[in-house]
Design a protein around this motif. Structure first.
Motif, PDB file in Angstrom:
ATOM      1  N   SER A 484       0.833  -1.205   0.000  1.00  0.00           N
ATOM      2  CA  SER A 484       0.000   0.000   0.000  1.00  0.00           C
ATOM      3  C   SER A 484       0.867   1.256   0.000  1.00  0.00           C
ATOM      4  CB  SER A 484      -0.928  -0.006   1.210  1.00  0.00           C
ATOM      5  OG  SER A 484      -1.663   1.201   1.297  1.00  0.00           O
ATOM      6  N   SER A 485       1.897   1.267   0.830  1.00  0.00           N
ATOM      7  CA  SER A 485       2.797   2.421   0.881  1.00  0.00           C
ATOM      8  C   SER A 485       3.482   2.623  -0.466  1.00  0.00           C
ATOM      9  CB  SER A 485       3.847   2.224   1.977  1.00  0.00           C
ATOM     10  OG  SER A 485       3.235   2.109   3.245  1.00  0.00           O
ATOM     11  N   ALA A 486       3.896   1.518  -1.096  1.00  0.00           N
ATOM     12  CA  ALA A 486       4.559   1.621  -2.397  1.00  0.00           C
ATOM     13  C   ALA A 486       3.602   2.153  -3.467  1.00  0.00           C
ATOM     14  CB  ALA A 486       5.102   0.258  -2.810  1.00  0.00           C
ATOM     15  N   ILE A 487       2.356   1.663  -3.460  1.00  0.00           N
ATOM     16  CA  ILE A 487       1.368   2.126  -4.439  1.00  0.00           C
ATOM     17  C   ILE A 487       1.107   3.614  -4.279  1.00  0.00           C
ATOM     18  CG2 ILE A 487      -1.050   1.949  -5.151  1.00  0.00           C
ATOM     19  CD1 ILE A 487      -0.887  -1.044  -4.378  1.00  0.00           C
ATOM     20  N   VAL A 488       0.944   4.056  -3.036  1.00  0.00           N
ATOM     21  CA  VAL A 488       0.705   5.487  -2.782  1.00  0.00           C
ATOM     22  C   VAL A 488       1.882   6.323  -3.265  1.00  0.00           C
ATOM     23  CG1 VAL A 488       0.460   7.218  -0.959  1.00  0.00           C
ATOM     24  CG2 VAL A 488      -0.889   5.125  -0.864  1.00  0.00           C
ATOM     25  N   ALA A 489       3.110   5.868  -2.978  1.00  0.00           N
ATOM     26  CA  ALA A 489       4.294   6.615  -3.380  1.00  0.00           C
ATOM     27  C   ALA A 489       4.402   6.713  -4.896  1.00  0.00           C
ATOM     28  CB  ALA A 489       5.545   5.965  -2.793  1.00  0.00           C
ATOM     29  N   VAL A 490       4.157   5.588  -5.575  1.00  0.00           N
ATOM     30  CA  VAL A 490       4.254   5.579  -7.039  1.00  0.00           C
ATOM     31  C   VAL A 490       3.169   6.460  -7.659  1.00  0.00           C
ATOM     32  CG1 VAL A 490       3.998   4.137  -9.091  1.00  0.00           C
ATOM     33  CG2 VAL A 490       5.368   3.332  -7.161  1.00  0.00           C
ATOM     34  N   THR A 495       1.513  10.987 -10.781  1.00  0.00           N
ATOM     35  CA  THR A 495       0.407  11.903 -11.124  1.00  0.00           C
ATOM     36  C   THR A 495       0.725  13.357 -10.808  1.00  0.00           C
ATOM     37  OG1 THR A 495      -0.623  11.551  -8.947  1.00  0.00           O
ATOM     38  CG2 THR A 495      -1.313  10.123 -10.769  1.00  0.00           C
ATOM     39  N   ALA A 496       1.898  13.621 -10.208  1.00  0.00           N
ATOM     40  CA  ALA A 496       2.249  14.995  -9.842  1.00  0.00           C
ATOM     41  C   ALA A 496       3.301  15.589 -10.775  1.00  0.00           C
ATOM     42  CB  ALA A 496       2.737  15.038  -8.400  1.00  0.00           C
ATOM     43  N   ARG A 497       3.507  14.964 -11.910  1.00  0.00           N
ATOM     44  CA  ARG A 497       4.494  15.491 -12.851  1.00  0.00           C
ATOM     45  C   ARG A 497       3.967  16.717 -13.585  1.00  0.00           C
ATOM     46  NH1 ARG A 497       6.510   9.755 -15.605  1.00  0.00           N
ATOM     47  NH2 ARG A 497       7.615   8.953 -13.760  1.00  0.00           N
ATOM     48  N   GLY A 498       4.892  17.501 -14.118  1.00  0.00           N
ATOM     49  CA  GLY A 498       4.504  18.666 -14.912  1.00  0.00           C
ATOM     50  C   GLY A 498       3.830  19.759 -14.105  1.00  0.00           C
ATOM     51  N   ARG A 500       1.623  19.427 -11.801  1.00  0.00           N
ATOM     52  CA  ARG A 500       0.294  19.084 -11.319  1.00  0.00           C
ATOM     53  C   ARG A 500       0.338  18.669  -9.854  1.00  0.00           C
ATOM     54  NH1 ARG A 500      -1.157  14.670 -15.760  1.00  0.00           N
ATOM     55  NH2 ARG A 500       1.015  14.177 -15.231  1.00  0.00           N
ATOM     56  N   LEU A 501      -0.795  18.799  -9.178  1.00  0.00           N
ATOM     57  CA  LEU A 501      -0.871  18.441  -7.765  1.00  0.00           C
ATOM     58  C   LEU A 501      -0.915  16.936  -7.558  1.00  0.00           C
ATOM     59  CD1 LEU A 501      -3.400  21.119  -6.479  1.00  0.00           C
ATOM     60  CD2 LEU A 501      -0.935  21.031  -6.056  1.00  0.00           C
ATOM     61  N   GLY A 502      -1.411  16.206  -8.552  1.00  0.00           N
ATOM     62  CA  GLY A 502      -1.504  14.754  -8.432  1.00  0.00           C
ATOM     63  C   GLY A 502      -2.793  14.307  -7.769  1.00  0.00           C
ATOM     64  N   TRP A 503      -2.944  12.997  -7.640  1.00  0.00           N
ATOM     65  CA  TRP A 503      -4.174  12.425  -7.084  1.00  0.00           C
ATOM     66  C   TRP A 503      -4.248  12.558  -5.563  1.00  0.00           C
ATOM     67  CZ3 TRP A 503      -4.609   7.042  -9.951  1.00  0.00           C
ATOM     68  CH2 TRP A 503      -4.859   7.281 -11.307  1.00  0.00           C
ATOM     69  N   ILE A 504      -3.083  12.550  -4.884  1.00  0.00           N
ATOM     70  CA  ILE A 504      -3.093  12.548  -3.422  1.00  0.00           C
ATOM     71  C   ILE A 504      -2.192  13.671  -2.896  1.00  0.00           C
ATOM     72  CG2 ILE A 504      -2.958  11.070  -1.375  1.00  0.00           C
ATOM     73  CD1 ILE A 504      -2.794   8.663  -3.195  1.00  0.00           C
ATOM     74  N   PRO A 505      -2.582  14.949  -3.093  1.00  0.00           N
ATOM     75  CA  PRO A 505      -1.797  16.060  -2.557  1.00  0.00           C
ATOM     76  C   PRO A 505      -2.054  16.236  -1.066  1.00  0.00           C
ATOM     77  CG  PRO A 505      -3.745  16.902  -3.620  1.00  0.00           C
ATOM     78  CD  PRO A 505      -3.773  15.402  -3.810  1.00  0.00           C
ATOM     79  N   ASP A 506      -1.337  17.144  -0.442  1.00  0.00           N
ATOM     80  CA  ASP A 506      -1.552  17.409   0.981  1.00  0.00           C
ATOM     81  C   ASP A 506      -2.987  17.860   1.239  1.00  0.00           C
ATOM     82  OD1 ASP A 506       1.035  16.716   1.604  1.00  0.00           O
ATOM     83  OD2 ASP A 506       1.796  18.764   1.456  1.00  0.00           O
ATOM     84  N   ASP A 507      -3.515  18.686   0.341  1.00  0.00           N
ATOM     85  CA  ASP A 507      -4.917  19.096   0.425  1.00  0.00           C
ATOM     86  C   ASP A 507      -5.713  18.226  -0.546  1.00  0.00           C
ATOM     87  OD1 ASP A 507      -7.386  20.262   0.577  1.00  0.00           O
ATOM     88  OD2 ASP A 507      -6.753  22.254  -0.142  1.00  0.00           O
ATOM     89  N   ILE A 508      -6.343  17.170  -0.030  1.00  0.00           N
ATOM     90  CA  ILE A 508      -7.006  16.234  -0.944  1.00  0.00           C
ATOM     91  C   ILE A 508      -8.231  16.841  -1.612  1.00  0.00           C
ATOM     92  CG2 ILE A 508      -6.204  14.261   0.401  1.00  0.00           C
ATOM     93  CD1 ILE A 508      -9.156  13.877   1.250  1.00  0.00           C
ATOM     94  N   ASN A 509      -8.706  18.000  -1.129  1.00  0.00           N
ATOM     95  CA  ASN A 509      -9.817  18.687  -1.813  1.00  0.00           C
ATOM     96  C   ASN A 509      -9.402  19.158  -3.196  1.00  0.00           C
ATOM     97  OD1 ASN A 509     -11.655  18.398   0.312  1.00  0.00           O
ATOM     98  ND2 ASN A 509     -10.892  20.243   1.333  1.00  0.00           N
ATOM     99  N   ARG A 510      -8.097  19.226  -3.431  1.00  0.00           N
ATOM    100  CA  ARG A 510      -7.582  19.655  -4.738  1.00  0.00           C
ATOM    101  C   ARG A 510      -7.015  18.471  -5.523  1.00  0.00           C
ATOM    102  NH1 ARG A 510      -3.581  24.513  -3.716  1.00  0.00           N
ATOM    103  NH2 ARG A 510      -3.894  24.758  -5.975  1.00  0.00           N
TER     104      ARG A 510
END
Length: 545
Positions: A484-490, A495-498, A500-510
């Motif tokens: 699970s930790s590996a999946i979240v990290a990957v 998803t945060a390239r370029g 972008r905030l990605g799927w799981i940013p610090d503020d998940i509302n974004r």
């Protein structure tokens, strides 16, 4: 999905004694003592583990990062000690004495933790007690096989009761986690740490008294048979030495098994471990390890290795299941932290909602045992209702539904953000109790998969390796946490390239937590597809009457 299970009845190492009212009463009492002991042990364990990070932060004054790492290190140690306890039980001590010794270690551990908390001693003393608790916790994985040993596998009625035992064993575990994770935690935060840790110590001491009180009722004819690792190594070495042996068309010409020399199948004179049963030859895998034990191995000894090899693919499918299951303690909480927790003037922490998973298990266990199994038994003719592989497969499907439910809630949550925004206090105008369905569905999946795993790994393991294989099944859960930790990290990095905030940013509302749940659902589907292939390939263990 259902591999055909053998109808060959299991032999009884105690001599195939017929069922009787007296015997029924005896294993009923034995099971009761074991279930109560299990409840007390898990109440004590969760009474320490649930709120441990806060003790390290506020009483030992560790940083958040250090406290979190120390908790995970402790839990990691606790996932290894069951292998040690299981090995000792199978090889040397037997399950009864292993449980008793590790209960004593647990009492010492809880006692040191309590004294340290009450007297505000230095952290090294607290950690010494904590790791004694982790070591003593190894008994928990031996408890289920010992409970299952109380039933005569050669008797159809008792086989059904044995299957039922695993359901009630898991229920007692969840009852313990419910009390330990709520009532005991409340005492720690509201009354004091000394008393809060003293309660688990008292529960552990009571569990020792309960276990000893049941001694006269326990069936203890499953004797330790020496190191199972040595027996496996002998087969591997013999196979390597005979790698160039040509297998004849009739494999029976090659196979070796010692004759029963005294009429007592399963004693040392038969080439089978004491208390064990001979295994029927199967066609899976090569049989070139067929009179030094490092040169010539019996059919039963070779089949023991085959049993372990067959279990490994099934074990591997539990890793992805566990990775999805652990979202209850990670992304589910992140999701819940944004929802409105207020109920009648109180705030419900997101982590508390896991109680609905426990309540779901407590509802589903009696429903499964008393309603679903009898109906399935009439439909399938199988004495357990479902084959063990079928039961676990149902749980894999149900957990996929839980990920879909969580994803659907996330889609709804994002729509609320788009339409109404966030309230002044930082919450969404959406109740946290919308998360309850996903917790309930996860609980239902546990009743099928986790309990099915306990029963499957006990039933399909060689007689001399049942504790070890039961412990092996629990390691898939630990590996699932790492996965699970590996999946979240990957996912976070990909998803945060370029910019972008990605799927799981610090503020998940974004972010896009919904996409993460869809990904987990896809992984669960792929895992289930692989499981179907494995289940069709799997050959159930057969024993000689």
């Amino acid at each position: 999905m259902e591999a055909v299970e053998s109808n060959v009845q299991h032999g009884d190492s105690a001599g195939g004694r017929p069922s009787s009212t007296k015997k029924d009463r005896r294993n009923t009492w034995a099971s009761a003592f074991i279930l109560v002991n299990n409840f007390l042990q898990y109440t004590a364990y969760f009474g320490v583990s649930t709120n441990l990070v806060n003790y390290l932060k506020f009483r030992l004054h560790e940083s958040s990062k250090s406290a979190a790492n120390n908790v995970t290190n402790w839990q990691g140690t606790g996932s290894i000690t069951p292998l040690l306890a299981a090995y000792l039980a199978d090889a040397f001590l037997g399950r009864y004495w292993t449980i008793l010794i590790f209960i004593i270690i647990s009492i010492l551990g809880y006692g040191v933790v309590t004294v340290s908390a009450a007297a505000a001693l230095q952290g090294s003393v607290f950690y010494a007690g904590l790791y004694l608790v982790a070591l003593g916790g190894g008994l928990l994985v031996v408890m289920a096989p010992f409970g299952a040993d109380q039933f005569d596998e050669s008797d159809e009625v008792e086989r059904r009761r044995q299957s039922s035992f695993f359901n009630w064993f898991y229920l007692s575990l969840n009852c313990g986690s419910l009390i330990g994770g709520t009532v005991v935690v409340w005492v720690q935060t509201s009354v004091g740490w000394g008393i809060g840790y003293g309660i688990p110590a008292i529960f552990c001491a009571i569990s020792a008294a309960v276990f000893l009180a049941g001694t006269a009722t326990y069936r203890r004819d499953r004797l330790p048979g020496g190191s199972p690792l040595t027996r496996i190594a002998q087969v591997v070495v013999a196979a390597v030495r005979k790698y160039d042996v040509v297998v004849p068309a009739d494999a029976s010409l090659l196979l070796h098994e010692c004759d029963d020399v005294d009429g007592d199948v399963g004693d040392a004179g038969d080439g089978v471990i004491q208390g064990g049963r001979r295994l029927v030859h199967t066609a899976q895998f090569s049989d070139k390890a067929s009179p030094s034990p490092w040169r010539l191995c019996t059919v039963t000894q070779v089949e023991e290795l085959k049993c372990v090899l067959r279990l490994l693919p099934v074990w591997a499918t539990g890793i992805i299941y566990a990775a999805a299951y652990t979202q209850m303690s990670t992304t589910f909480i992140l999701q819940g932290d944004t929802l409105d927790p207020r109920v009648a003037g109180f705030k419900v922490p997101a982590a508390v909602l896991s109680v609905f998973d426990t309540l779901s298990v407590m509802l589903w266990v009696p429903l499964y045992d008393r309603a679903i199994v009898p109906l399935a038994r009439r439909a399938t003719g199988h004495d357990r209702g479902f084959t063990q592989l079928a039961r676990m497969g149902v749980g894999l499907v149900v957990l996929t539904l839980a990920m879909l439910v969580a994803g659907a809630l996330e889609v709804a949550r994002r729509r609320v953000i788009a339409r109404h925004g966030i309230l002044d206090d930082g919450y969404l105008p959406m109740s946290i109790f919308w998360q309850v369905p996903q917790y309930v569905v996860v609980g239902a999946s546990e009743v099928f998969t986790f309990i099915g795993q306990m029963e499957f790994f006990y039933d399909q393991a060689p007689d001399g390796m049942r504790s070890l294989c039961s412990a092996l099944s629990s390691t898939s859960f630990a590996l699932g946490n790492y996965a699970s930790s590996a999946i979240v990290a990957v996912v976070a990095r990909a998803t945060a390239r370029g910019g972008r905030l990605g799927w799981i940013p610090d503020d998940i509302n974004r972010g896009h937590l919904d996409d993460f749940f869809w990904l987990l659902a896809v992984l669960c589907v792929g895992n289930f597809a692989a499981y179907l292939v494995i289940a069709r390939w799997y050959t159930y263990k057969k024993t000689v009457d």
